[in-house]
Design a protein around this motif. Structure first.
Motif, PDB file in Angstrom:
ATOM      1  N   ARG A 158       0.828  -1.199   0.000  1.00  0.00           N
ATOM      2  CA  ARG A 158       0.000   0.000   0.000  1.00  0.00           C
ATOM      3  C   ARG A 158       0.867   1.255   0.000  1.00  0.00           C
ATOM      4  N   LEU A 159       1.894   1.238   0.812  1.00  0.00           N
ATOM      5  CA  LEU A 159       2.767   2.400   0.933  1.00  0.00           C
ATOM      6  C   LEU A 159       3.411   2.754  -0.400  1.00  0.00           C
ATOM      7  N   TYR A 160       3.806   1.743  -1.151  1.00  0.00           N
ATOM      8  CA  TYR A 160       4.477   1.961  -2.422  1.00  0.00           C
ATOM      9  C   TYR A 160       3.513   1.981  -3.608  1.00  0.00           C
ATOM     10  N   GLY A 161       2.231   2.064  -3.330  1.00  0.00           N
ATOM     11  CA  GLY A 161       1.254   2.233  -4.399  1.00  0.00           C
ATOM     12  C   GLY A 161       1.164   1.067  -5.353  1.00  0.00           C
ATOM     13  N   ALA A 162       1.159  -0.158  -4.819  1.00  0.00           N
ATOM     14  CA  ALA A 162       1.053  -1.341  -5.675  1.00  0.00           C
ATOM     15  C   ALA A 162      -0.254  -1.326  -6.459  1.00  0.00           C
ATOM     16  N   GLY A 163      -0.206  -1.824  -7.683  1.00  0.00           N
ATOM     17  CA  GLY A 163      -1.393  -1.899  -8.513  1.00  0.00           C
ATOM     18  C   GLY A 163      -2.401  -2.900  -7.979  1.00  0.00           C
ATOM     19  N   ALA A 164      -3.586  -2.877  -8.550  1.00  0.00           N
ATOM     20  CA  ALA A 164      -4.673  -3.724  -8.062  1.00  0.00           C
ATOM     21  C   ALA A 164      -4.323  -5.209  -8.128  1.00  0.00           C
ATOM     22  N   LEU A 165      -3.701  -5.649  -9.234  1.00  0.00           N
ATOM     23  CA  LEU A 165      -3.377  -7.064  -9.388  1.00  0.00           C
ATOM     24  C   LEU A 165      -2.351  -7.500  -8.347  1.00  0.00           C
ATOM     25  N   VAL A 166      -1.306  -6.691  -8.172  1.00  0.00           N
ATOM     26  CA  VAL A 166      -0.267  -7.028  -7.192  1.00  0.00           C
ATOM     27  C   VAL A 166      -0.856  -7.051  -5.786  1.00  0.00           C
ATOM     28  N   TRP A 167      -1.690  -6.036  -5.474  1.00  0.00           N
ATOM     29  CA  TRP A 167      -2.293  -5.977  -4.148  1.00  0.00           C
ATOM     30  C   TRP A 167      -3.178  -7.187  -3.873  1.00  0.00           C
ATOM     31  N   ARG A 168      -4.028  -7.545  -4.833  1.00  0.00           N
ATOM     32  CA  ARG A 168      -4.927  -8.679  -4.629  1.00  0.00           C
ATOM     33  C   ARG A 168      -4.153  -9.988  -4.505  1.00  0.00           C
ATOM     34  N   THR A 169      -3.101 -10.121  -5.305  1.00  0.00           N
ATOM     35  CA  THR A 169      -2.269 -11.320  -5.203  1.00  0.00           C
ATOM     36  C   THR A 169      -1.616 -11.400  -3.828  1.00  0.00           C
ATOM     37  N   GLY A 170      -1.074 -10.274  -3.382  1.00  0.00           N
ATOM     38  CA  GLY A 170      -0.457 -10.242  -2.063  1.00  0.00           C
ATOM     39  C   GLY A 170      -1.448 -10.551  -0.964  1.00  0.00           C
ATOM     40  N   LEU A 171      -2.667 -10.032  -1.103  1.00  0.00           N
ATOM     41  CA  LEU A 171      -3.701 -10.278  -0.101  1.00  0.00           C
ATOM     42  C   LEU A 171      -4.058 -11.755  -0.037  1.00  0.00           C
ATOM     43  N   VAL A 172      -4.205 -12.386  -1.198  1.00  0.00           N
ATOM     44  CA  VAL A 172      -4.528 -13.811  -1.236  1.00  0.00           C
ATOM     45  C   VAL A 172      -3.417 -14.633  -0.598  1.00  0.00           C
ATOM     46  N   VAL A 173      -2.171 -14.319  -0.957  1.00  0.00           N
ATOM     47  CA  VAL A 173      -1.026 -15.040  -0.386  1.00  0.00           C
ATOM     48  C   VAL A 173      -0.985 -14.871   1.130  1.00  0.00           C
ATOM     49  N   ALA A 174      -1.251 -13.649   1.599  1.00  0.00           N
ATOM     50  CA  ALA A 174      -1.222 -13.383   3.031  1.00  0.00           C
ATOM     51  C   ALA A 174      -2.304 -14.172   3.764  1.00  0.00           C
ATOM     52  N   VAL A 175      -3.522 -14.147   3.233  1.00  0.00           N
ATOM     53  CA  VAL A 175      -4.625 -14.851   3.885  1.00  0.00           C
ATOM     54  C   VAL A 175      -4.366 -16.359   3.910  1.00  0.00           C
ATOM     55  N   VAL A 176      -3.922 -16.896   2.783  1.00  0.00           N
ATOM     56  CA  VAL A 176      -3.635 -18.332   2.715  1.00  0.00           C
ATOM     57  C   VAL A 176      -2.522 -18.694   3.694  1.00  0.00           C
ATOM     58  N   SER A 177      -1.517 -17.840   3.807  1.00  0.00           N
ATOM     59  CA  SER A 177      -0.388 -18.119   4.692  1.00  0.00           C
ATOM     60  C   SER A 177      -0.799 -18.097   6.158  1.00  0.00           C
ATOM     61  N   VAL A 178      -1.540 -17.072   6.557  1.00  0.00           N
ATOM     62  CA  VAL A 178      -1.930 -16.953   7.964  1.00  0.00           C
ATOM     63  C   VAL A 178      -2.897 -18.066   8.358  1.00  0.00           C
ATOM     64  N   VAL A 179      -3.903 -18.292   7.524  1.00  0.00           N
ATOM     65  CA  VAL A 179      -4.851 -19.367   7.820  1.00  0.00           C
ATOM     66  C   VAL A 179      -4.165 -20.728   7.708  1.00  0.00           C
ATOM     67  N   GLY A 180      -3.347 -20.880   6.690  1.00  0.00           N
ATOM     68  CA  GLY A 180      -2.685 -22.159   6.452  1.00  0.00           C
ATOM     69  C   GLY A 180      -1.735 -22.554   7.558  1.00  0.00           C
ATOM     70  N   VAL A 181      -0.923 -21.611   8.021  1.00  0.00           N
ATOM     71  CA  VAL A 181       0.043 -21.965   9.061  1.00  0.00           C
ATOM     72  C   VAL A 181      -0.671 -22.312  10.361  1.00  0.00           C
ATOM     73  N   GLY A 182      -1.762 -21.611  10.653  1.00  0.00           N
ATOM     74  CA  GLY A 182      -2.526 -21.949  11.843  1.00  0.00           C
ATOM     75  C   GLY A 182      -3.118 -23.348  11.758  1.00  0.00           C
ATOM     76  N   PHE A 183      -3.624 -23.670  10.576  1.00  0.00           N
ATOM     77  CA  PHE A 183      -4.188 -25.002  10.362  1.00  0.00           C
ATOM     78  C   PHE A 183      -3.126 -26.085  10.545  1.00  0.00           C
ATOM     79  N   THR A 184      -1.947 -25.886   9.983  1.00  0.00           N
ATOM     80  CA  THR A 184      -0.900 -26.913  10.082  1.00  0.00           C
ATOM     81  C   THR A 184      -0.459 -27.140  11.523  1.00  0.00           C
ATOM     82  N   ARG A 185      -0.403 -26.080  12.324  1.00  0.00           N
ATOM     83  CA  ARG A 185       0.055 -26.234  13.706  1.00  0.00           C
ATOM     84  C   ARG A 185      -0.933 -27.058  14.532  1.00  0.00           C
ATOM     85  N   VAL A 186      -2.223 -26.845  14.292  1.00  0.00           N
ATOM     86  CA  VAL A 186      -3.232 -27.634  15.015  1.00  0.00           C
ATOM     87  C   VAL A 186      -3.304 -29.043  14.441  1.00  0.00           C
TER      88      VAL A 186
END
Length: 230
Positions: A158-186
């Protein structure tokens, strides 16, 4: 004198509310775990027993979970990503931002380790474990580190003004990572579900407070503009 990017400004104005929103359940969960509140412990135990049974029955999925948690979402992998970005910022002479990023990552690590030492919560124990882990359980270091790093990366986009595609890709990766790592630990039976929830809440709270600090103490003329320059 350039002003802060619109995306970063909006995130800063929301940061206090986000911090309060995350602090309340985080503190409540901490109190319940410290007090060994029976309904929470019973729920943790039910979830752990169910997921452990599935982990034993589905060895292929369990192997995948171990690869993801030990390599892709391992805290050291996350810290290595932060290090690369810090070095990139230093190469661009964005000193304040590089220091802020490194400090936020370090504070997150210190908070989680301090809480682990203070509470000393035992991890789940199994007669037929599918994985193992050291140190205390609460909060989950994997979950907190992944949350801190992913949110930091999203904020930088956001700070560096990423385009919509980059932002959405980053958001998907972030959500999958946070949810995914929590799932694996349990799933792997090395954390209670409440450990993961607390790690995620604390990670979000850490970044929210860090954004507040950045906006308050870093002069605007030392912040990058939307093109990434000071």
């Amino acid at each position: 004198m350039p002003s802060a990017p619109p995306g970063a400004t909006r995130s800063a104005t929301r940061a206090p509310r986000v911090a309060l929103f995350l602090a309340v359940p985080s503190v409540l969960l901490l109190v319940l775990v410290a007090a060994e509140w029976h309904p929470l412990l019973a729920l943790d135990d039910d979830i752990a027993r169910t997921t452990h049974r599935w982990a034993v029955e589905h060895s292929g999925l369990t192997r995948t979970a171990r690869i993801l948690t030990d390599w892709v979402w391992d805290p050291w992998t996350m810290r290595a990503l932060v290090t690369v970005v810090v070095l990139w910022l230093l190469a661009r002479r964005t000193w304040w931002l590089a220091g802020w990023l490194a400090a936020t990552s370090l504070v997150g690590t210190l908070v989680q380790q301090g809480m682990k030492a203070a509470l000393g919560r035992e991890r789940p124990e199994w007669p037929d474990p599918v994985d193992s882990a050291r140190y205390a359980a609460f909060p989950s270091g994997h979950a907190m580190t992944a949350t801190v790093v992913c949110l930091l990366m999203l904020w930088l986009l956001r700070l560096y003004g990423a385009g919509a595609l980059v932002w959405r890709t980053g958001l998907v990766v972030a959500v999958v990572s946070v949810v995914g790592v929590g799932f694996t630990r349990v799933w792997l039976g090395v954390h209670w579900a409440s450990d993961v929830v607390e790690g995620t809440l604390l990670g979000g709270l850490t970044v929210a407070v860090a954004v507040m600090a950045y906006e308050r103490f870093v002069p605007e003329d030392l912040r990058p503009d939307r093109a990434g320059y000071r």
